[in-house]
Design a protein around this motif. Sequence first.
Motif, short mmCIF file in Angstrom:
data_model
loop_
_atom_site.label_atom_id
_atom_site.label_comp_id
_atom_site.label_asym_id
_atom_site.label_seq_id
_atom_site.Cartn_x
_atom_site.Cartn_y
_atom_site.Cartn_z
N ARG A 67 69.73 31.25 -18.29
CA ARG A 67 69.54 32.48 -17.21
C ARG A 67 68.80 33.74 -17.63
NH1 ARG A 67 70.79 28.60 -15.14
NH2 ARG A 67 72.82 28.04 -14.01
N PRO A 68 68.83 34.67 -16.76
CA PRO A 68 67.99 35.80 -16.95
C PRO A 68 68.69 36.50 -18.16
CG PRO A 68 67.99 35.55 -14.81
CD PRO A 68 68.99 34.51 -15.18
N GLY A 69 67.67 37.09 -19.14
CA GLY A 69 68.22 37.57 -20.17
C GLY A 69 68.53 36.60 -21.43
N GLY A 80 49.04 25.55 -23.93
CA GLY A 80 48.81 26.42 -23.09
C GLY A 80 49.60 26.61 -21.70
N GLY A 81 49.78 25.71 -21.17
CA GLY A 81 50.40 25.47 -19.90
C GLY A 81 51.92 25.97 -20.08
N THR A 82 52.35 25.36 -21.11
CA THR A 82 53.82 25.64 -21.32
C THR A 82 54.10 27.01 -21.79
OG1 THR A 82 54.30 23.44 -22.12
CG2 THR A 82 55.78 25.03 -22.94
N TYR A 83 53.37 27.62 -22.32
CA TYR A 83 53.36 28.89 -22.84
C TYR A 83 53.29 29.85 -21.46
CZ TYR A 83 52.96 33.50 -24.98
OH TYR A 83 53.02 34.82 -25.41
N ARG A 84 52.24 29.44 -20.71
CA ARG A 84 52.07 30.27 -19.42
C ARG A 84 53.30 30.18 -18.80
NH1 ARG A 84 47.29 27.97 -17.11
NH2 ARG A 84 48.84 26.12 -16.55
N LEU A 85 53.70 29.14 -18.45
CA LEU A 85 55.04 28.82 -17.79
C LEU A 85 56.39 29.87 -18.26
CD1 LEU A 85 56.91 27.54 -15.53
CD2 LEU A 85 57.25 25.72 -17.40
N ILE A 86 56.44 29.92 -19.62
CA ILE A 86 57.54 30.45 -20.00
C ILE A 86 57.45 31.91 -20.20
CG2 ILE A 86 58.88 30.71 -22.30
CD1 ILE A 86 58.56 27.67 -22.93
N SER A 87 56.00 32.36 -20.50
CA SER A 87 55.89 33.74 -20.68
C SER A 87 55.71 34.46 -19.54
CB SER A 87 54.78 34.01 -21.76
OG SER A 87 53.53 33.57 -21.11
N ARG A 88 54.77 33.90 -18.38
CA ARG A 88 54.47 34.59 -17.46
C ARG A 88 54.99 34.39 -16.02
NH1 ARG A 88 47.98 34.05 -16.76
NH2 ARG A 88 48.41 35.27 -14.98
N VAL A 89 55.68 33.08 -15.84
CA VAL A 89 56.35 32.89 -14.77
C VAL A 89 57.77 33.15 -15.01
CG1 VAL A 89 56.86 31.00 -13.15
CG2 VAL A 89 54.60 30.86 -13.87
N LEU A 90 58.43 32.40 -15.97
CA LEU A 90 59.77 32.75 -16.22
C LEU A 90 60.04 33.94 -16.88
CD1 LEU A 90 60.66 28.93 -17.25
CD2 LEU A 90 61.13 30.13 -15.03
N GLY A 91 59.05 34.39 -17.63
CA GLY A 91 59.06 35.87 -18.04
C GLY A 91 59.53 36.74 -17.08
N GLU A 92 58.88 36.78 -16.01
CA GLU A 92 59.26 37.63 -14.76
C GLU A 92 60.77 37.51 -14.11
OE1 GLU A 92 56.25 37.73 -11.92
OE2 GLU A 92 54.59 37.99 -13.24
N TRP A 93 61.13 36.38 -14.53
CA TRP A 93 62.57 35.84 -14.08
C TRP A 93 63.66 36.56 -15.18
CZ3 TRP A 93 65.93 31.06 -14.94
CH2 TRP A 93 66.80 30.95 -13.94
N GLY A 94 63.05 36.93 -16.35
CA GLY A 94 63.90 37.57 -17.34
C GLY A 94 64.38 36.59 -18.47
N ILE A 95 63.29 35.78 -18.66
CA ILE A 95 63.77 34.65 -19.76
C ILE A 95 62.59 35.08 -20.89
CG2 ILE A 95 63.58 32.51 -20.78
CD1 ILE A 95 65.67 32.84 -18.84
N GLY A 96 63.14 35.38 -22.01
CA GLY A 96 62.44 36.01 -23.27
C GLY A 96 61.72 34.90 -24.09
N ASN A 97 61.08 35.02 -24.87
CA ASN A 97 60.37 34.15 -25.63
C ASN A 97 60.00 34.73 -27.01
OD1 ASN A 97 57.15 33.98 -25.87
ND2 ASN A 97 57.87 34.51 -23.63
N THR A 98 60.03 34.01 -28.13
CA THR A 98 59.36 34.63 -29.33
C THR A 98 58.53 33.10 -30.02
OG1 THR A 98 61.12 35.87 -30.03
CG2 THR A 98 59.76 35.08 -31.67
#
Length: 410
Positions: free
Chosen positions: A99-101, A112-130
């Motif tokens: 969930r967001p947060g 690269g496609g996984t990172y793009r999904l997590i960082s750019r698409v889901l990142g805007e939804w509020g999912i963080g990543n390290t």
Amino acid sequence: MSLAESSSSKIPGFNTRAVHAGQAFEPRTGAVVPPVHFSSTYAQEAIGVLRAGYEYGRGTNPTRDSLQEQLAALEGGTAAFSFSSGLAAEDSMIRALTRPGDHIVLGNDAYGGTYRLISRVLGEWGIGNTPVDMSDLDAVAKAIAAGGAADGGSAADGGKTRLVWVETPSNPMMKITDIEALATLAHDAGALLVVDNTFASPYLQNPLALGADIVVHSTTKYIGGHSDVVGGAIIVNDAELAEKIGFVQFAVGAVSGPMDAFLTTRGLKTLGVRMDRHSDNAQAVAEWLLTRPEVEAVLYPGLPSHPGHELAKKQMTKFGGMISVQFKGGEAAARKVAESTSVFTLAESLGGIESLMNYPSEMTHASVKGTELAVPVNLIRLSCGIEDVEDLIADLEQALDGLAGTESGS
């Protein structure tokens, strides 16, 4: 009689399961290969009374069900879900379980496609990543503990690591990660371990048996195996996870179509024999590449010099068909080799019966250029097919011979 109905208590071998799981003959005609069911909807006996549980194609389809039973049987899971692509599978799974947060810890050499999904698409939804080096377990543990704080949040405002995500072998740096150790770290923190098993396939590695919670595949690759179908899959062995993922798949609708499911099933039946050949060819090619003066490094877990070799021997049955190569001549050499072969085809993707060559920095991993996930510019990735290995080596030999005069770093 289907495989599930067999009276034997012994679990059949991998190739037997690949051929027979979900593949009972069609009872009306006796057709050995189950028919492809293209129907989008199904006649009901009465309002709400379904025939064999089928109602509408987005929810269930007999051809997709057969593939999903096959996938679960080969990965040792209790439930599998077939999607329209690997990224569609990843997206639905993440949306089902975070969930967001919330926060995801993933490898710093992720696709690269996984990172793009997590960082750019889901990142805007509020999912963080390290992103972190998954071979450094202390660094992984710190990233898990930091959770949302790594992205400006904290446990107090809902930030928590929900997923630990790893590719092993990784794409394209061919790193090997200890699945059992990561599972322990994730579970101790209340997180789930997701393993992208695309490079290894279920024939060479079974992450669920090593403690992983979720296995993800781009079935476009080794599982389909013939470069003629795009798809993805999620496999789990937990009923609660299956219910959550199944609901999102149904609600969002990113399902594989009947023909895609059929083609994937057909490819999956020969996965074992193909992976044997892919692995044997790659081993021979990797050993040959070590003899070439133009080569700076050969990244292949089947080589004793690979830092993950012993771990790969422990958690894999063979070392797979993927090799990455770095050249002393830098970017110019890598580009020249990538454009100088004929048996190896320069193309995106991997895992097909034909050999493919890829320049990740500008192709599969272009989306991570300029980030800490950037791929070295002197690297090419080889997907060794099932051709005669002598022809693969001869093709690479003429390409490397053509590097004479390429300046280092040019």
